[in-house]
Design a protein around this motif. Structure first.
Motif, PDB file in Angstrom:
ATOM      1  N   THR A 101       0.840  -1.200   0.000  1.00 36.93           N
ATOM      2  CA  THR A 101       0.000   0.000   0.000  1.00 36.93           C
ATOM      3  C   THR A 101       0.869   1.242   0.000  1.00 36.93           C
ATOM      4  N   ASP A 102       0.327   2.345  -0.468  1.00 30.62           N
ATOM      5  CA  ASP A 102       0.975   3.659  -0.407  1.00 30.62           C
ATOM      6  C   ASP A 102       2.403   3.633  -0.949  1.00 30.62           C
ATOM      7  N   LEU A 103       2.551   3.039  -2.108  1.00 27.74           N
ATOM      8  CA  LEU A 103       3.869   2.973  -2.747  1.00 27.74           C
ATOM      9  C   LEU A 103       4.314   4.338  -3.259  1.00 27.74           C
ATOM     10  N   HIS A 104       3.390   5.175  -3.661  1.00 24.02           N
ATOM     11  CA  HIS A 104       3.686   6.555  -4.054  1.00 24.02           C
ATOM     12  C   HIS A 104       4.831   6.649  -5.067  1.00 24.02           C
ATOM     13  N   THR A 105       4.761   5.829  -6.096  1.00 20.97           N
ATOM     14  CA  THR A 105       5.740   5.763  -7.211  1.00 20.97           C
ATOM     15  C   THR A 105       7.155   5.437  -6.744  1.00 20.97           C
ATOM     16  N   ASN A 106       7.279   4.846  -5.583  1.00 15.41           N
ATOM     17  CA  ASN A 106       8.585   4.330  -5.166  1.00 15.41           C
ATOM     18  C   ASN A 106       8.784   2.968  -5.806  1.00 15.41           C
ATOM     19  N   LEU A 107       9.138   3.009  -7.063  1.00 10.96           N
ATOM     20  CA  LEU A 107       9.273   1.797  -7.866  1.00 10.96           C
ATOM     21  C   LEU A 107      10.582   1.090  -7.579  1.00 10.96           C
ATOM     22  N   VAL A 108      11.655   1.849  -7.481  1.00  8.47           N
ATOM     23  CA  VAL A 108      12.972   1.279  -7.199  1.00  8.47           C
ATOM     24  C   VAL A 108      13.552   1.928  -5.947  1.00  8.47           C
ATOM     25  N   ASN A 109      14.648   1.394  -5.458  1.00  7.74           N
ATOM     26  CA  ASN A 109      15.214   1.904  -4.207  1.00  7.74           C
ATOM     27  C   ASN A 109      16.115   3.105  -4.478  1.00  7.74           C
ATOM     28  N   TYR A 110      15.471   4.235  -4.747  1.00  4.87           N
ATOM     29  CA  TYR A 110      16.216   5.442  -5.084  1.00  4.87           C
ATOM     30  C   TYR A 110      15.515   6.654  -4.503  1.00  4.87           C
ATOM     31  N   ASP A 111      16.303   7.535  -3.868  1.00  2.00           N
ATOM     32  CA  ASP A 111      15.801   8.794  -3.328  1.00  2.00           C
ATOM     33  C   ASP A 111      16.116   9.887  -4.338  1.00  2.00           C
ATOM     34  N   TYR A 112      15.108  10.323  -5.086  1.00  2.00           N
ATOM     35  CA  TYR A 112      15.338  11.314  -6.132  1.00  2.00           C
ATOM     36  C   TYR A 112      15.641  12.696  -5.556  1.00  2.00           C
ATOM     37  N   TYR A 113      15.228  12.956  -4.325  1.00  2.00           N
ATOM     38  CA  TYR A 113      15.508  14.245  -3.707  1.00  2.00           C
ATOM     39  C   TYR A 113      16.983  14.355  -3.320  1.00  2.00           C
ATOM     40  N   GLN A 114      17.512  13.268  -2.777  1.00  2.00           N
ATOM     41  CA  GLN A 114      18.929  13.237  -2.417  1.00  2.00           C
ATOM     42  C   GLN A 114      19.797  12.733  -3.573  1.00  2.00           C
ATOM     43  N   ASP A 115      19.141  12.240  -4.627  1.00  2.00           N
ATOM     44  CA  ASP A 115      19.830  11.745  -5.824  1.00  2.00           C
ATOM     45  C   ASP A 115      20.820  10.636  -5.458  1.00  2.00           C
ATOM     46  N   MET A 116      20.303   9.616  -4.811  1.00  2.00           N
ATOM     47  CA  MET A 116      21.164   8.525  -4.388  1.00  2.00           C
ATOM     48  C   MET A 116      20.337   7.265  -4.156  1.00  2.00           C
ATOM     49  N   GLN A 117      21.017   6.140  -4.259  1.00  2.00           N
ATOM     50  CA  GLN A 117      20.387   4.859  -3.971  1.00  2.00           C
ATOM     51  C   GLN A 117      20.181   4.720  -2.461  1.00  2.00           C
ATOM     52  N   VAL A 118      19.037   4.158  -2.087  1.00  2.00           N
ATOM     53  CA  VAL A 118      18.752   3.881  -0.680  1.00  2.00           C
ATOM     54  C   VAL A 118      18.218   2.459  -0.577  1.00  2.00           C
ATOM     55  N   GLU A 119      18.183   1.934   0.615  1.00  2.00           N
ATOM     56  CA  GLU A 119      17.704   0.563   0.821  1.00  2.00           C
ATOM     57  C   GLU A 119      16.505   0.507   1.754  1.00  2.00           C
ATOM     58  N   THR A 120      15.868   1.637   1.963  1.00  2.00           N
ATOM     59  CA  THR A 120      14.776   1.716   2.934  1.00  2.00           C
ATOM     60  C   THR A 120      13.392   1.718   2.292  1.00  2.00           C
ATOM     61  N   LEU A 121      13.321   1.603   0.972  1.00  2.00           N
ATOM     62  CA  LEU A 121      12.018   1.703   0.307  1.00  2.00           C
ATOM     63  C   LEU A 121      12.108   1.129  -1.103  1.00  2.00           C
ATOM     64  N   GLY A 122      10.935   1.053  -1.745  1.00  2.00           N
ATOM     65  CA  GLY A 122      10.878   0.660  -3.144  1.00  2.00           C
ATOM     66  C   GLY A 122      10.233  -0.696  -3.368  1.00  2.00           C
ATOM     67  N   LEU A 123       9.366  -0.741  -4.385  1.00  2.00           N
ATOM     68  CA  LEU A 123       8.691  -1.991  -4.723  1.00  2.00           C
ATOM     69  C   LEU A 123       9.679  -3.078  -5.102  1.00  2.00           C
TER      70      LEU A 123
END
Length: 810
Positions: A101-123
């Motif tokens: 639920t509430d994926l909010h276009t978090n398709l991959v594990n990437y923080d577009y605001y910080q412009d970096m890969q993260v491991e805390t989110l993403g489908l």
């Protein structure tokens, strides 16, 4: 007809072959459980209002699933009779429901605001948990509870910059299809981009997108498919395949009529969700549903029910005939598994085993950080499947591992890289850092810049109109201020270049600009409501006191620029978090002035804000004399402002502060440990120590002192005071010019002629184009491998009130 017959026969033989090898390979186990729903050929429909038996209702149709009328139930192709037997008395099946639920276009594990890969989110991370759950039990149904297409720059890119075209599948629902989802609900944020866009998304999705409580305003018919019945080929306790017909439906809060009024008013009707599902369940049973799952884009709420309320997951779990509820919307977790979770205190809630009113319920957090798993033990008795036992667990993604589902990474590669190019476009400069670590206790740069941009835009809109001579104010709130106890949920930008990713970080919601005409008395009540951000403190107490009311959502803490005022937090709150008058004689707002003069009750103001606030229940706002919605996103206004000004000085003007009644008190608050980096430039704040209650947070002290005058703004063109890593070269962008409008009474939608500023795709630029051809992405502030560049998506950080009756953004 012959062709159709051969086509069906080939598919059925293929299914039978898959069944034969199911015991040997785990991947084929997954195919067993998903083969029925996965068929894309001929569909079978069931008319809802027919009184015939389920068997008599089956009729062959060549219509693809999403082209069905909303008033039909869609079933998948029946499996081969020899492979799957009808149920018999005494048969038992262990069924598993996987829920996101509430994926909010978090398709991959990437923080577009910080412009970096993260491991805390993403489908792509959640999909790893799905595969593990599938390996444990292949009898799965996979569902999602909504808020899927909005929330990160990827969502904005596919809605505004490169909008999904007719027949094009949205990348989020393409991923759902890849993972064999059986159905998904529409959430409130699915309506943010308007009905035309949403219809386009629904029509192209190969996964059923469902809603039971939104009707066409003219025809009073369901606007979307209200439910589907999916025949699933499950293995029983003896290893034999048997059909279980799973009915799926979904709901959305009726508050969408407020939150997206500009898109929906006069076009749709939103029914009470409990009543809608109660009416639908008998129809689903009559149509052949053995098990009914509700995908609820609504919080759990509590055990008190009010017609039309927002969070009703608790009540859905009490509707006769509902077997499981997958909730969402509140961005919370259920169950905790410990019995100590937020909902554990409510009567009828089993927070250990994940049941409400005896029915399995889950809420799988946000952004793909959790997977909800509901297990149902089915027993076929007296001619029907019965749920004998059930239970729910919540599993968290592995934030220490870089493992992600390669299918999703590959599917997302193109749109992910395009989004990165988009967010890296430079729009201006800031000579000073912009952060939100102290935004709840003092005037703040991350709010200041939004107010400056809104004021700039509104002045152009109102120029030459009768309201153009009225005092103009601007209201904005700190959107990223540690919501959901997340120490990374803050804005933090260094001095130097500003790119679109930074603007998206400043304004995370896809709101549109609104203009209100209010009186001085209404302005004061608006600020009284905003003052609910603070706890009442005792002026006689020498011990430390917590200053922040954590039940009050920070996006409701409006700072109104253009006036000056003080907040006396030794007074009680005048309004509850739900905007109810609780202390009529309370008076927190003091010394409210415009240009040095006390604001009169009958003085008129124009206030620029957003559609969320303009459509909500805030005191002072709801009674505005005029309420206009402009067809321009607040984020776009911010972008245009930065482009026009080139260099932005966002240092706060200290137009609000606390009253001197707190002088000498020991006042504490929590914020990220990273706030320590900015203490030198914030003399009213000191660090006390690391928080023992919340990981990543520190305890700070606020020291009252008379307001100091802000430094003189840095003039455009003045060099930044600190260095910033080099950014990709970009073509300068030109801001759009607002259209002039006439004053209109009452709620009014006004057009805005956008220059489509960001239709200049970065790939057309020589440097970016050359890098793309070489299989590279433009570099940003840190070295990143190509693998990282199509990691996993990020957040939208939209908060969500868990308090009953409170309006929500999520």
């Amino acid at each position: 007809m012959v062709h159709s017959y051969l086509k069906k026969s080939a598919m059925l033989l293929s299914l039978a072959a898959a069944v034969m090898v199911a015991e040997e390979v785990r991947a084929d186990q997954a195919a067993d459980s998903q083969a029925v729903a996965g068929q894309e050929a001929t569909s079978v429909t069931v008319a809802q209002e027919s009184s015939a038996s389920p068997e008599a209702l089956l009729q062959v149709s060549e219509t693809p699933v999403q082209e069905q009328s909303p008033e039909v139930t869609v079933l998948a192709e029946p499996v081969q009779e020899e492979a799957v037997k009808p149920p018999v008395e005494g048969q038992r099946v262990d069924m598993r429901i996987l829920a996101t639920t509430d994926l909010h276009t978090n398709l991959v594990n990437y923080d577009y605001y910080q412009d970096m890969q993260v491991e805390t989110l993403g489908l792509a991370k959640t999909a790893v948990l799905m595969e593990e759950a599938l390996a444990e039990n292949s009898n799965v149904v996979i569902v999602d509870s909504g808020d899927t297409i909005q929330g990160t720059p990827l969502g904005t890119y596919k809605a505004v910059v490169d909008p999904v075209k007719e027949g094009e599948e949205h990348p989020m629902f393409a991923a759902f299809k890849e993972l064999n989802y059986d159905g998904a609900a529409l959430g409130n944020h699915e309506f943010n981009y308007g009905l035309d866009y949403l219809r386009r998304i629904v029509a192209s999705s190969k996964v059923p997108l469902l809603n039971a409580n939104v009707l066409d305003a003219q025809t009073k018919e369901h606007l979307f498919t209200p439910y589907v019945i999916v025949p699933k080929a499950f293995k029983d306790s003896e290893g034999q395949l048997v059909t279980v017909n799973v009915g799926l439906t979904g709901i959305v809060p009726p508050q969408i009529m407020n939150w997206d009024r500009a898109h929906l008013e006069g076009k749709v009707i939103a029914l009470d969700a409990v009543q809608a599902v109660t009416e639908l369940v008998p129809q689903m049973r009559k149509a052949g549903a053995d098990v009914i799952v509700v995908m609820s884009h609504s919080g759990i709420g509590d055990d008190t029910y009010l017609v039309g309320e927002e969070n009703i997951g608790y009540q859905l779990a009490g509707i006769p005939g509902v077997d499981a509820v997958a909730t969402g919307h509140s961005h919370a977790n259920f169950p905790s598994g410990t019995g100590n979770g937020f909902y554990a205190k409510i009567k009828g809630v089993d927070d250990v085993n994940g049941k409400i009113n005896g029915i399995p319920v889950t809420m799988a957090g946000k952004y793909g950080d959790h997977l909800g798993i509901m297990d149902l033990k089915l027993h076929y008795t007296k001619g029907a499947w019965q749920v004998e036992e059930s239970g729910t667990v919540l599993r968290k993604i592995d934030t220490k591992s870089t493992k992600a589902d390669e299918r999703i990474l590959n599917l997302a590669k193109e749109v992910h890289e395009a989004t990165i190019r988009y967010v890296r476009q430079e729009v201006g400069q800031t000579p000073t850092p912009i952060h939100s670590y102290f935004s709840l206790v003092q005037d703040d740069p991350s709010v200041q810049i939004v107010n400056q941009a809104q004021m700039w835009y509104a002045k152009q809109v109102l120029e030459g109109t009768p309201d153009g001579d009225l005092p103009l104010l601007s209201a904005a709130a700190p959107f990223k201020a540690g919501a959901r106890n997340d120490p990374n949920a803050y804005t933090d930008m260094k001095a130097g270049p500003l790119a679109i990713k930074n603007v998206a970080d400043l304004y995370v919601f896809d709101n549109t600009v609104a203009l209100l005409k209010i009186t001085g008395a209404q302005l004061k009540e608006w600020l009284e409501m905003s003052a609910g951000q603070f706890n009442q403190v005792d002026p006689t107490k020498t011990e430390s006191q917590n200053i922040i009311n954590t039940s009050f959502r920070t996006y409701n803490f409006d700072v109104i620029d253009g006036v000056t005022y003080e907040l006396d937090i030794t007074q009680p709150n005048k309004y509850s978090v739900g905007a109810e008058l609780v202390n009529p004689t309370a008076n927190r707002v003091r010394n409210l002035r415009y240009q040095g003069q006390e604001v009169a009750d009958d003085q008129l103001f124009m206030v620029v804000t957003n559609n969320y606030r303009a459509s909500g229940p805030f005191p002072g706002v709801k009674d505005a004399q005029e309420n206009r919605l402009l067809n321009l996103q607040n984020r776009q206004a911010l972008i245009d402002y930065i482009i026009a000004e080139k260099t932005i000085d966002a240092r706060p003007n200290q137009n609000w502060t606390f009253a001197d009644t707190i002088n000498g008190l020991d006042l504490r608050f929590l914020t990220s440990l990273k706030g320590q980096e900015h203490l030198a430039s914030n003399p009213a704040i000191s660090f006390v120590g690391i928080s023992e209650a919340l990981e990543g947070f520190g305890e700070y002290r606020y020291h009252y002192s008379p307001v100091l005058q802000p430094e003189q703004p840095v003039q455009p063109g003045q060099p930044a005071q600190s260095e910033q890593p080099a950014q990709p070269e970009v073509t300068p962008l030109t801001p759009a010019k607002p259209a002039k409008v006439e004053t209109v009474k009452g709620p009014q939608v006004l057009s805005y002629q956008s220059a489509q500023t960001f239709q200049k795709v970065a790939s057309s630029q020589p440097q970016v184009k050359e890098q793309a051809a070489a299989g590279q992405l433009p570099k940003t502030g840190s070295e990143q491998s190509l693998w990282m560049s199509f990691g996993l998506v990020l957040l939208g950080l939209l908060p969500k009130a868990l308090v009953k009756g409170k309006q929500e953004q999520e």
